[in-house]
Each structure stands twice: as structure tokens, then as C-alpha cells.
Write an enzyme that holds these catalytic residues in place. Structure first.
Site, mmCIF file in Angstrom:
data_model
loop_
_atom_site.group_PDB
_atom_site.id
_atom_site.type_symbol
_atom_site.label_atom_id
_atom_site.label_comp_id
_atom_site.label_asym_id
_atom_site.label_seq_id
_atom_site.Cartn_x
_atom_site.Cartn_y
_atom_site.Cartn_z
ATOM 1 N N GLU A 80 24.553 116.098 -27.337
ATOM 2 C CA GLU A 80 23.227 116.033 -26.699
ATOM 3 C C GLU A 80 23.340 115.083 -25.522
ATOM 4 O OE1 GLU A 80 19.623 115.438 -28.969
ATOM 5 O OE2 GLU A 80 20.502 116.423 -30.721
ATOM 6 N N GLU A 94 21.772 113.156 -36.096
ATOM 7 C CA GLU A 94 21.220 111.805 -35.877
ATOM 8 C C GLU A 94 20.763 111.136 -37.172
ATOM 9 O OE1 GLU A 94 18.324 111.869 -32.659
ATOM 10 O OE2 GLU A 94 19.909 112.300 -31.198
HETATM 11 O O1 AHR Z 1 16.868 117.152 -27.990
HETATM 12 C C1 AHR Z 1 15.683 116.600 -28.472
HETATM 13 C C2 AHR Z 1 15.904 115.697 -29.666
HETATM 14 O O2 AHR Z 1 16.621 114.573 -29.255
HETATM 15 C C3 AHR Z 1 16.733 116.262 -30.789
HETATM 16 O O3 AHR Z 1 15.977 116.990 -31.686
HETATM 17 C C4 AHR Z 1 17.279 115.031 -31.442
HETATM 18 O O4 AHR Z 1 18.516 115.258 -32.053
HETATM 19 C C5 AHR Z 1 17.335 114.004 -30.333
HETATM 20 O O5 AHR Z 1 16.762 112.813 -30.696
#
Ligand code: AHR
Length: 502
Positions: free
Chosen positions: A300, A181
Site C-alpha cells: 500500500e 495491518e
Molecule cells: O487503502 C486504504 C486503507 O489504508 C486500507 O484499508 C488499510 O489497509 C490502510 O490503512
């Protein structure tokens, strides 16, 4: 579409053909994620004093639940955590490992688990590690050293360091995320697309010089609502197209406004997100006149909102604080079902996906420190998709009533996909009935000989807000309906319909 009306039955029809394949389902879409965050590692997978702990201190009860899910790969060690991580802190004798400030989550990292121990845990869980490198505070050199530590056989500084640490054979980690990210201002070492694109390209190039067999995931946007979404992907891909094998997507959903109808339709956002990223990838491919088609890593995805307020009150600078501990209810499980179907619908391009995360932190599995482990509601759609959503994903036409889902507009009451085995002898329909009324299902299955329904698994509840807890761990759990009862999908339910074909 408001209250449940079991007496009223709507009609729904599916149409699919064995010849009309979206793509081969890559098993890696059933990946997950474990970050050094909250109680995911410490108290989640690792708790040496726990009654079920094994010889390395890994919780046996958690490993058993993880194995049930059939997860082929697990992303590690972050997440936001990785952007401040020194991998060297987590190797070598434990007594010499430093405690460090984890600025991503305002916690203390004891470094009791590092890549060696985690690699061993993943092996015991039946998964392979998808490793992320730190491109927040670090760069080419540390990433190069880490690939050497993990994957080079021996006779060099870092490969011999691994061997001295008790790991003679290389780990052979194949999948590597180029940071995490990096478009987000919350990220340690946040970068512009130009800055990140250059760094990712150079880092990836050198990592592949160390091990040409690895595959690389470049960071896409943190979510489709980022102001730089689209422009970020284009610039990053212009720099990394040749060296990267995947671009990442991240997305979390939540019923923030308490509007179930709207919430159940949020998979439409995931659908649009994927299609937009595919479009940008193909545009860059055309510009570059490249033969390569970029794959997507949705590394994610989940529901995340229940714990937001509670986390603001969490004391800082403790080891393994209870952060991001969303307690999922039944409607969250329906949403996770819709999101899984959406991923399957893009089986041609989404080759990796990671449910974020796996234990305690926005997770299907919860634990008590020193106590019980149990499956949250979202465990079940993931389990079923992982078990039965394998093989070929089929383009599935759905005819059913629609409803008005607020920001998501007109939305079909049924979300469904058909998948089949390569030989066409096994067929499975995964379906979420979003409506508060039951649906009778008919289907046209072209190219399948006499499908016979052998199993109908359903997840349903009269209470959309029902949750599983340590004291009541099976309040929401799947049940089997008799195949003789016909194809009736209960109101607001997740369904797995399995057929044997002649
Ligand atoms: O999964 C939780 C967080 O969400 C992770 O650390 C990040 O990559 C995202 O913003």
C-alpha cells in the site's frame, strides 16, 4: 526555492553504468489494490447498468483505463475490510448472498462481487489476484478453506463448491497476504506482534500444505510512524521467517501543512522506511542462520489526505458511499513520481508494490456513477513508470543543487533513476525536477553505445494545484518535447527520457 523562475536554469548531472545494476525490476512493483471500500468495487469496476458494462456488469471504460496501466497484479479484497470478511458470503448464487455490516468502513456490503467475479475481472484487466485472508476475526481454518476453494482442482468440499459455482478450473492464486495491518488499533481483531506472528506462522503453514506453490506476505507495520515499528517486524519475522516469502510495508503521504518544498521530499521517508525494514530482515536472517533473503512487498503506497475531512461527514451504513475520494493535483503527481523512483532504487529487495488504490478510492482512475471515467494526475507517472521502468535498475549518482526540505532536511532538487533493457539497447531516465527552475541535464552513461534521445515525455503545469475532473479531464496531461531541444527538464516536472543505444 519558492516561486517558479523559468529564466534561471540549474545544472544537473547523472552518472550510471551498465555494470552497476541495483537489481532486475520485478514487474509486480506496478501492482495495485482494490478493496471493498467506498465506490472502488460498486460504481468503480462493477456497474451492471452502465452503458459500457460488459456481460458480467464490469465497466468497459474503467477496464480500458486499467489495461493502459499494465498492472500485473491487484491486491484484494482489503485492506481493513478483510479483517471482518467472510469469503463464503461472496460465493454462490447472488440472490442467496447476505448483506453485511462492514465495520471497517461503517458501510453495508452487498456481496454482489466475491472472489469468483473478481478473479474474472482481474483476468479481463490482464492482472493476477493477490488475495488477503482474514486474520482479524478468523484464522487457520477459513484461510485453509479459501485456498482449497481457489486453488484445489476438485473432489473436495470447497473445490467442488467452486466448480458448482461455475468455475471448473482452479483460480491458481499465487500470492496471499496473511491479514492486513494487524498492528493497528483500528483493525478488527488487532493483535500484538507475538499474537499475530504465531497466528500468521500457523495459518501460512497450513495454507502451503493445501497448495505448496503459493507465496505468502506477512504483515509488517502499517507505517513507519507506528510506536511498535521495528519491534513489530522483528517479532513477526522471528515467527514467520521460514513460512513467509515477503514482509509488507504501507505508507501514505500528504501535503498537510501546505508546504510544497517539504512535501516534494517525502520520498526520503519511503527510502528510509525500506532501508530500515531491509536491515531488520537481514538481522533476523543472520540470527536464524537462514539461506533465505526476505523480499519486501510495499503493498500500500500513495498520497492520501485530501478526502480526510469530507469522510468524517459521510453518512454511515450505506452501500458504496463516496469514501476516500482524493482529487489529486499536479504536485501529488510529482510526489508519486518520486515515490516510484524510490521503489525502483530498491529493485533488489522490493519485489511487489501496490499503488493504493485503483478506482475512486485514493485512485488514479475516477468515475461518475452511470457516467464518465477519467485519469487523475497521478495516473501519468504511474503509467510511464509501468511502461518504461522495466528491465534493470541502475545505481544512479545525481549531482545537482540541494534545498532545505523542512523535516526531510537537505534534499536534492532532482530525483532520478536510469533503467535499461537486459541487452542494453534501450535506456530510460525517469526524473522529477523538484525545483521551481528548469534544469539542464548531462549524463555519463558508462557501457552504453552512443545513446540517442528518441523521446522526451513531460508532465508539467504552471499550477501546482491543477486537477483533472469529469468536466476537464485533461487539464494535466503528458506532452512530448522535441528530442532536438536537448535535455532540459522544465521547472517542477516529471520527465521520461528514452534513448536508443547502438
Ligand atoms: O487503502 C486504504 C486503507 O489504508 C486500507 O484499508 C488499510 O489497509 C490502510 O490503512
Amino acid at each position: 526555492m519558492t516561486e517558479q523562475r523559468e529564466d534561471h536554469v540549474m545544472k544537473a548531472a547523472l552518472r550510471f553504468s551498465r555494470q552497476d545494476v541495483i537489481g532486475r525490476i520485478d514487474p509486480r512493483i506496478y501492482g495495485s489494490f482494490l478493496e471493498h471500500l467506498g465506490r472502488a468495487i460498486y460504481g468503480g469496476i462493477y456497474e451492471p447498468d452502465h452503458p459500457t458494462a460488459d456481460d458480467m456488469g464490469f465497466r468497459g471504460d474503467v477496464l480500458a483505463l486499467v489495461r493502459r496501466l499494465g498492472i500485473p497484479l491487484v491486491r484484494y479484497p482489503g485492506g481493513n475490510f478483510v479483517s471482518g470478511y467472510c469469503w463464503e458470503d461472496g460465493v454462490g448464487p447472488r440472490s442467496e448472498r447476505p448483506r453485511r455490516l462492514d465495520l471497517a468502513w461503517s458501510s453495508i456490503e452487498p456481496n454482489l462481487i466475491g472472489i469468483g467475479e473478481f478473479q474474472e475481472w482481474a483476468k479481463r484487466a490482464g492482472a493476477e489476484v493477490m488475495m488477503a485472508v482474514n486474520l482479524g476475526t478468523r484464522g487457520v481454518e477459513e484461510a485453509r478453506d479459501l485456498v482449497e476453494y481457489c486453488n484445489f482442482p476438485g473432489g473436495t468440499k470447497y473445490s467442488d463448491m467452486r466448480r458448482r459455482n461455475g468455475y471448473e478450473a482452479p483460480f491458481g492464486i499465487k500470492y496471499w497476504c496473511l491479514g492486513n495491518e494487524m498492528d493497528g488499533p483500528w483493525q478488527i481483531g488487532h493483535k500484538t506482534a507475538e499474537e499475530y506472528g504465531r497466528l500468521a506462522a500457523e495459518t501460512g503453514k497450513v495454507m502451503k500444505w493445501v497448495d505448496p506453490g503459493i507465496e505468502l506476505i506477512a504483515c509488517g507495520s502499517s507505517n513507519s510512524g507506528m510506536p511498535t515499528f521495528g519491534a513489530w517486524e522483528r517479532t513477526v519475522l522471528e515467527h514467520t521467517y521460514d513460512v513467509a516469502d515477503y514482509i509488507s510495508l504501507h505508507s501514505y503521504y500528504g501535503n498537510r501543512s501546505g508546504d510544497t518544498e517539504e512535501y516534494l521530499a517525502c520520498s526520503k521517508d519511503m527510502d528510509r522506511f525500506i532501508e530500515t525494514v531491509v536491515g531488520i530482515c537481514d538481522e533476523v536472517k543472520a540470527e536464524k542462520q537462514s539461506d533465505k533473503t526476505m523480499a519486501l512487498s510495499f503493498d500500500e503506497w500513495n498520497v492520501w489526505f485530501h478526502s480526510n475531512e469530507q469522510d468524517k461527514r459521510q453518512e454511515k451504513w450505506t452501500v458504496a458511499p463516496p469514501l476516500l475520494e482524493d482529487v489529486y493535483n499536479f504536485e501529488d503527481a510529482l510526489v508519486v513520481g518520486c515515490l516510484l523512483i524510490t521503489l525502483l532504487r530498491h529493485a533488489d529487495r522490493v519485489k511487489i508494490a501496490c499503488l493504493a488504490q485503483l478506482v475512486n478510492v485514493i485512485a488514479p482512475i475516477m468515475t461518475e456513477n452511470g457516467g464518465r471515467a477519467w485519469a487523475q494526475t497521478i495516473f501519468y507517472p504511474f503509467l510511464h513508470a509501468s511502461l518504461f521502468g522495466r528491465g534493470l535498475s541502475l545505481r544512479t549518482g545525481v549531482e545537482c543543487p540541494c534545498y532545505d526540505a523542512g523535516q526531510y532536511g537537505k534534499t536534492p532538487c532532482l530525483e532520478a533513476i536510469a533503467v535499461c533493457s537486459e541487452d542494453g539497447r534501450e535506456l530510460c531516465i525517469l526524473a522529477v525536477n523538484r525545483a521551481p527552475e528548469a534544469a539542464t541535464l548531462t549524463y555519463g552513461a558508462e557501457g552504453f553505445a552512443d545513446p540517442e534521445l528518441t523521446e522526451h515525455i513531460v508532465l508539467r503545469s504552471d499550477d501546482l494545484k491543477a486537477v483533472n475532473t469529469a468536466d476537464d479531464p485533461e487539464r494535466v496531461r503528458p506532452e512530448r518535447l522535441s528530442p532536438d531541444a536537448g535535455l532540459l527538464l522544465p521547472p517542477r516536472s516529471w520527465n521520461v527520457l528514452r534513448f536508443r543505444c547502438g
